[in-house]
Design an enzyme around this catalytic site. Sequence first.
Site, PDB file in Angstrom:
ATOM      1  N   GLY A 140       0.806  -1.218   0.000  1.00  0.00           N
ATOM      2  CA  GLY A 140       0.000   0.000   0.000  1.00  0.00           C
ATOM      3  C   GLY A 140       0.836   1.264   0.000  1.00  0.00           C
ATOM      4  N   ASN A 198       4.244   4.426   9.441  1.00  0.00           N
ATOM      5  CA  ASN A 198       3.128   4.227   8.512  1.00  0.00           C
ATOM      6  C   ASN A 198       2.246   3.033   8.885  1.00  0.00           C
ATOM      7  OD1 ASN A 198       1.785   4.183   5.695  1.00  0.00           O
ATOM      8  ND2 ASN A 198       2.793   2.188   5.810  1.00  0.00           N
ATOM      9  N   TYR A 258      -9.898   3.944  15.203  1.00  0.00           N
ATOM     10  CA  TYR A 258      -8.933   4.438  14.210  1.00  0.00           C
ATOM     11  C   TYR A 258      -8.830   5.976  14.260  1.00  0.00           C
ATOM     12  CZ  TYR A 258      -6.854   4.647   9.443  1.00  0.00           C
ATOM     13  OH  TYR A 258      -6.049   4.864   8.342  1.00  0.00           O
ATOM     14  N   LYS A 304      -5.400   7.943  15.046  1.00  0.00           N
ATOM     15  CA  LYS A 304      -4.826   8.836  14.040  1.00  0.00           C
ATOM     16  C   LYS A 304      -4.792  10.289  14.518  1.00  0.00           C
ATOM     17  CE  LYS A 304      -3.809   5.774  10.863  1.00  0.00           C
ATOM     18  NZ  LYS A 304      -2.425   5.538  10.457  1.00  0.00           N
TER      19      LYS A 304
HETATM   20  N1  CAA Z   1     -23.126   8.158   8.735  1.00  0.00           N
HETATM   21  C1  CAA Z   1     -24.295   7.884   9.326  1.00  0.00           C
HETATM   22  N2  CAA Z   1     -24.793   6.652   9.441  1.00  0.00           N
HETATM   23  C2  CAA Z   1     -24.107   5.665   8.897  1.00  0.00           C
HETATM   24  C3  CAA Z   1     -22.866   5.872   8.259  1.00  0.00           C
HETATM   25  C4  CAA Z   1     -22.391   7.190   8.180  1.00  0.00           C
HETATM   26  N3  CAA Z   1     -21.211   7.481   7.588  1.00  0.00           N
HETATM   27  N4  CAA Z   1     -22.376   4.685   7.847  1.00  0.00           N
HETATM   28  C5  CAA Z   1     -23.296   3.752   8.220  1.00  0.00           C
HETATM   29  N5  CAA Z   1     -24.324   4.361   8.847  1.00  0.00           N
HETATM   30  C6  CAA Z   1     -25.526   3.741   9.399  1.00  0.00           C
HETATM   31  C7  CAA Z   1     -26.328   2.977   8.368  1.00  0.00           C
HETATM   32  O1  CAA Z   1     -27.190   3.844   7.666  1.00  0.00           O
HETATM   33  C8  CAA Z   1     -27.084   1.994   9.240  1.00  0.00           C
HETATM   34  O2  CAA Z   1     -28.145   2.668   9.872  1.00  0.00           O
HETATM   35  P1  CAA Z   1     -29.495   1.896  10.269  1.00  0.00           P
HETATM   36  O3  CAA Z   1     -29.116   0.884  11.311  1.00  0.00           O
HETATM   37  O4  CAA Z   1     -30.411   2.974  10.783  1.00  0.00           O
HETATM   38  O5  CAA Z   1     -29.986   1.265   8.996  1.00  0.00           O
HETATM   39  C9  CAA Z   1     -26.031   1.672  10.273  1.00  0.00           C
HETATM   40  O6  CAA Z   1     -25.119   2.756  10.328  1.00  0.00           O
HETATM   41  C10 CAA Z   1     -25.219   0.471   9.836  1.00  0.00           C
HETATM   42  O7  CAA Z   1     -25.345  -0.362  10.820  1.00  0.00           O
HETATM   43  P2  CAA Z   1     -24.815  -1.836  10.648  1.00  0.00           P
HETATM   44  O8  CAA Z   1     -25.176  -2.560  11.878  1.00  0.00           O
HETATM   45  O9  CAA Z   1     -25.201  -2.382   9.337  1.00  0.00           O
HETATM   46  O10 CAA Z   1     -23.251  -1.554  10.641  1.00  0.00           O
HETATM   47  P3  CAA Z   1     -22.143  -2.536  10.268  1.00  0.00           P
HETATM   48  O11 CAA Z   1     -21.855  -3.398  11.435  1.00  0.00           O
HETATM   49  O12 CAA Z   1     -22.428  -3.174   8.971  1.00  0.00           O
HETATM   50  O13 CAA Z   1     -20.895  -1.550  10.121  1.00  0.00           O
HETATM   51  C11 CAA Z   1     -19.564   0.152   9.091  1.00  0.00           C
HETATM   52  C12 CAA Z   1     -20.976  -0.422   9.344  1.00  0.00           C
HETATM   53  C13 CAA Z   1     -18.443  -0.779   9.538  1.00  0.00           C
HETATM   54  C14 CAA Z   1     -19.362   1.433   9.876  1.00  0.00           C
HETATM   55  C15 CAA Z   1     -19.517   0.374   7.597  1.00  0.00           C
HETATM   56  O14 CAA Z   1     -20.471   1.341   7.286  1.00  0.00           O
HETATM   57  C16 CAA Z   1     -18.181   0.840   7.103  1.00  0.00           C
HETATM   58  O15 CAA Z   1     -17.301   0.046   6.823  1.00  0.00           O
HETATM   59  N6  CAA Z   1     -18.011   2.163   6.911  1.00  0.00           N
HETATM   60  C17 CAA Z   1     -16.817   2.727   6.351  1.00  0.00           C
HETATM   61  C18 CAA Z   1     -15.911   3.176   7.432  1.00  0.00           C
HETATM   62  C19 CAA Z   1     -14.721   3.803   6.764  1.00  0.00           C
HETATM   63  O16 CAA Z   1     -14.797   4.826   6.101  1.00  0.00           O
HETATM   64  N7  CAA Z   1     -13.552   3.196   6.945  1.00  0.00           N
HETATM   65  C20 CAA Z   1     -12.397   3.684   6.307  1.00  0.00           C
HETATM   66  C21 CAA Z   1     -11.483   2.539   6.002  1.00  0.00           C
HETATM   67  S1  CAA Z   1     -10.101   3.057   5.020  1.00  0.00           S
HETATM   68  C22 CAA Z   1      -9.162   3.889   6.071  1.00  0.00           C
HETATM   69  O17 CAA Z   1      -9.376   3.957   7.243  1.00  0.00           O
HETATM   70  C23 CAA Z   1      -7.984   4.580   5.454  1.00  0.00           C
HETATM   71  C24 CAA Z   1      -8.018   6.014   5.757  1.00  0.00           C
HETATM   72  O18 CAA Z   1      -7.211   6.480   6.558  1.00  0.00           O
HETATM   73  C25 CAA Z   1      -8.943   6.901   5.027  1.00  0.00           C
END
Ligand code: CAA
Length: 241
Positions: free
Chosen positions: A13, A82, A147, A151
Amino acid sequence: MGRVALVTGGTRGIGRAISERLKNDGYSVAANFGGNEEAAKLCEQELGIKCYKFDVSSYEDTGAGIKQIEADLGPVDVVINNAGITRDAPFHKMTLEQWNQVIDTDLSSAFNVTRHVWEGMRDRGFGRIVNISSINGQKGQFGQANYSAAKAGLIGFTKALAQEGAKKGITVNVVAPGYIDTDMVRAVPEKVLESIIATIPTGRLGKAEEIASVCAYLSSEEAAFINGATMTVNGAQYIAG
Ligand code: CAA
């Protein structure tokens, strides 16, 4: 032989791109890795970079790893902290284990590595530390309480150390990438990732090389007066004040 640079999580990465860039710039590069032997092999074969396996979340393992690097390559002049992992979950589902794994690997690792090179850098009157934070340490991210905390912690760590190293020729800075096209980001559920990309004004994920070039600059002699800074590299997704 050029200066010696250690890149943690340096075989995949963003880390791999940084290792490659620093090697091309003339550094003797040590790329640390935690467990992915295959990626390390490729890094050695394709880039000719020496790879060192140790767990940056362990102070003792890190000390032993750095001792080996210094025996092989000489004193470490540049560190790119990193290495990092994600264990995303909404907070109501986050376990203590997910919290601890991310804090240990993404934040405490910076202590574990930097503490082992700091006194040598002070003695020699030169050092460059670049801590890889994240847009999500700056703005917070749903599903990343662990995270985002780690960070953001790196930014505070940097601001304190920058003041301590300044008189000894050491700079300590942060690079805060946005969403970069790596395995870590590609692991985000597709629909979620699509919605994130829609919020990036540049309209695309960043490239690992775009982070590597900033790290290379901050590691250079000419960046001597940049100290304690946070360089945001995120396609205008979040513009920190
Ligand atoms: N804002 C508001 N609500 C959100 C949301 C957001 N950004 N993301 C998810 N939700 C809500 C959904 O709408 C859902 O709501 P309801 O229950 O009312 O339907 C709920 O959260 C999802 O609940 P789940 O039980 O289904 O959640 P899950 O266990 O499946 O997990 C999660 C959800 C893990 C947070 C998933 O949304 C996810 O992976 N999000 C991305 C997180 C992210 O950006 N990670 C970055 C990784 S890369 C990195 O970290 C590198 C870097 O430095 C940038």
